[in-house]
Design a protein around this motif. Structure first.
Motif, PDB file in Angstrom:
ATOM      1  N   ALA A  89       3.553 -12.645  -1.198  1.00  0.00           N
ATOM      2  CA  ALA A  89       2.661 -12.162  -2.245  1.00  0.00           C
ATOM      3  C   ALA A  89       3.109 -12.718  -3.589  1.00  0.00           C
ATOM      4  CB  ALA A  89       2.658 -10.644  -2.266  1.00  0.00           C
ATOM      5  N   LEU A  92       2.371 -10.378  -6.587  1.00  0.00           N
ATOM      6  CA  LEU A  92       3.341  -9.288  -6.625  1.00  0.00           C
ATOM      7  C   LEU A  92       4.652  -9.765  -7.258  1.00  0.00           C
ATOM      8  CD1 LEU A  92       3.882  -6.396  -5.745  1.00  0.00           C
ATOM      9  CD2 LEU A  92       4.713  -7.283  -3.577  1.00  0.00           C
ATOM     10  N   ALA A  93       5.117 -10.959  -6.834  1.00  0.00           N
ATOM     11  CA  ALA A  93       6.362 -11.502  -7.396  1.00  0.00           C
ATOM     12  C   ALA A  93       6.213 -11.702  -8.900  1.00  0.00           C
ATOM     13  CB  ALA A  93       6.710 -12.816  -6.707  1.00  0.00           C
ATOM     14  N   CYS A  96       6.403  -8.349 -10.687  1.00  0.00           N
ATOM     15  CA  CYS A  96       7.776  -7.829 -10.757  1.00  0.00           C
ATOM     16  C   CYS A  96       8.590  -8.625 -11.775  1.00  0.00           C
ATOM     17  CB  CYS A  96       8.436  -7.876  -9.384  1.00  0.00           C
ATOM     18  SG  CYS A  96       7.686  -6.716  -8.234  1.00  0.00           S
TER      19      CYS A  96
END
Lengths: 306, 105
Positions: A89, A92-93, A96
């Motif tokens: 993902a 998502l990375a 973050c």
């Protein structure tokens, strides 16, 4: 300059080990990287001049958590339990990473301000300990530590509640088969006396130097775990009265001292002239309870029929 | 010369991101727990950096004591999570939650 270079090396190792622990292809490899990561975190605490925290992190973060995770890998493998692979993902990375950048910006924009060093230093002489961390744990913020020792008991009750009915009253953990001339059996005979010495010393030193009930108690828990894994000592039955007395000794002593303080004016307040003796008494009780609670938490619920 | 507290505070911020990513990306519950532990030690490191906000006096002991308490509670929480996970694995032969595998819960 050399200090900054050393810091940068530790930070690089820390981040690399964290990435490897989280991203490793295999579960076992991830756990092994995590143990290494715990050691680097302990070194980071040393660089931050927080020796008490470094001792706790090395013993608990790297040591006991590692044993706990490795044990879990074994249980899951025996149960044949799998899981779908990691979701690749990229959004998502990126999200973050964005959170990390924002937190980093928050760290950089912290204003310089005096903390609680001055009040702690002013109250230290009558606190019963010359190690400020021990004074904060057992005197100035004793309520936190009292509740923490009770949390350990509550969690142990939760873990034991997962024991099958037939196993209740049995010994926690699995039966260990150890080759009598193997490395584990050798370490099991060689290290416990040394570990006992280190553990008791850490508790005793805690009133003056870095150390204390948590660090010493964890080392003692590790000694017990090692002896039990090497087949030298058997874990007691979960219904054993002596075991239960050891588990509640710390909180009971702590509460008794707290109530005595309440009669003298403030709950958990230590009279300055008795503080040194009271701090040491609480430390000894807490060490007993912390060592047995941590070892039993890592061993897990009893599983064999009693 | 950069202060150690700044460097490790930034490292803590990076660890929070790494741990959070692992926690969200993995379906395997043990890997999630491991990632959550990474996230936790990142938070502790940031807190430890905040203990150095007045470098001319030295480190503040109060955050250090709170972090030690936190480390012990983190282990206790992990132990309970693992005990629950082992029971789940024995009952279902899976190490992931049904909704993460597209199964009905």
């Amino acid at each position: 300059m050399i200090g900054t270079a050393l810091d940068l090396v530790v930070v690089a190792l820390l981040v690399a080990a964290a990435l490897a622990a989280v991203g490793a292809r295999g579960l076992f490899a991830g756990v092994v990287f995590f143990v290494g990561y715990g050691v680097f975190v302990a070194i980071a605490w040393l660089r931050l001049d927080a020796i008490d925290v470094a001792l706790a992190e090395a013993a608990i973060g790297a040591g006991l958590t590692g044993v706990l995770l490795l044990g879990a890998v074994g249980h899951l493998t025996r149960a044949g339990a799998g899981a779908p692979p990691r979701r690749p993902a990229i959004p998502l990375a990126l999200a973050c990473a964005g959170i990390s950048v924002m937190l980093g910006w928050a760290v950089l924009s912290l204003p310089d301000a005096p903390g609680l060093q001055a009040p702690v230093a002013a109250a230290l002489p009558g606190s019963g300990s010359t190690n400020p961390v021990t004074s904060v744990l057992l005197n100035f913020r004793a309520f936190d530590t009292l509740l923490e020792s009770i949390v350990l008991l509550a969690v142990l009750v939760g873990v034991w509640a997962l024991a099958p009915d037939a196993a209740w009253g049995g010994r926690p953990g699995l039966v260990q088969r150890v080759r009598p001339d193997g490395v584990l059996a050798g370490f099991g005979r060689l290290l416990p006396p040394l570990g006992l010495l280190v553990g008791v010393y850490l508790v005793w030193a805690g009133t003056k130097q870095p150390g204390g009930a948590f660090q010493g108690g964890t080392v003692l828990a590790a000694v017990w775990l090692l002896a039990s894994m090497a087949g030298v000592a058997r874990a007691p039955r979960v219904t054993s009265l002596i075991l239960r007395a050891a588990l509640v000794a710390g909180p009971v002593l702590f509460l008794a001292v707290g109530m005595a303080g309440a009669l003298g004016g403030s709950f958990l307040g230590l009279r300055p002239d008795w503080a040194a003796a009271l701090v040491l008494t609480i430390e000894v009780g807490l060490t007993l309870s912390i060592a047995s609670a941590l070892a039993l938490l890592v061993l897990g619920p009893p599983e064999r029929p009693a | 010369m950069i202060p150690s507290a700044t460097l490790f505070g930034l490292a803590g911020a990076a660890l929070v991101g790494i741990g959070l990513y692992g926690f969200l990306a993995h379906a395997h519950l043990l890997r999630r727990l491991l990632s959550f532990n990474v996230l936790g030690s990142g938070v502790f490191l940031m807190f430890g950096a905040a203990a150095w906000r007045s470098p001319w006096i030295g480190a503040d002991a109060v955050p250090h004591a709170l972090i030690i308490t936190g480390i012990v509670v983190k282990l206790a929480g992990s132990a309970l999570a693992i005990a629950l996970l082992v029971q789940l694995a024995r009952a279902t032969r899976r190490a992931a939650l049904p909704e993460d595998e597209g199964r009905p819960p």
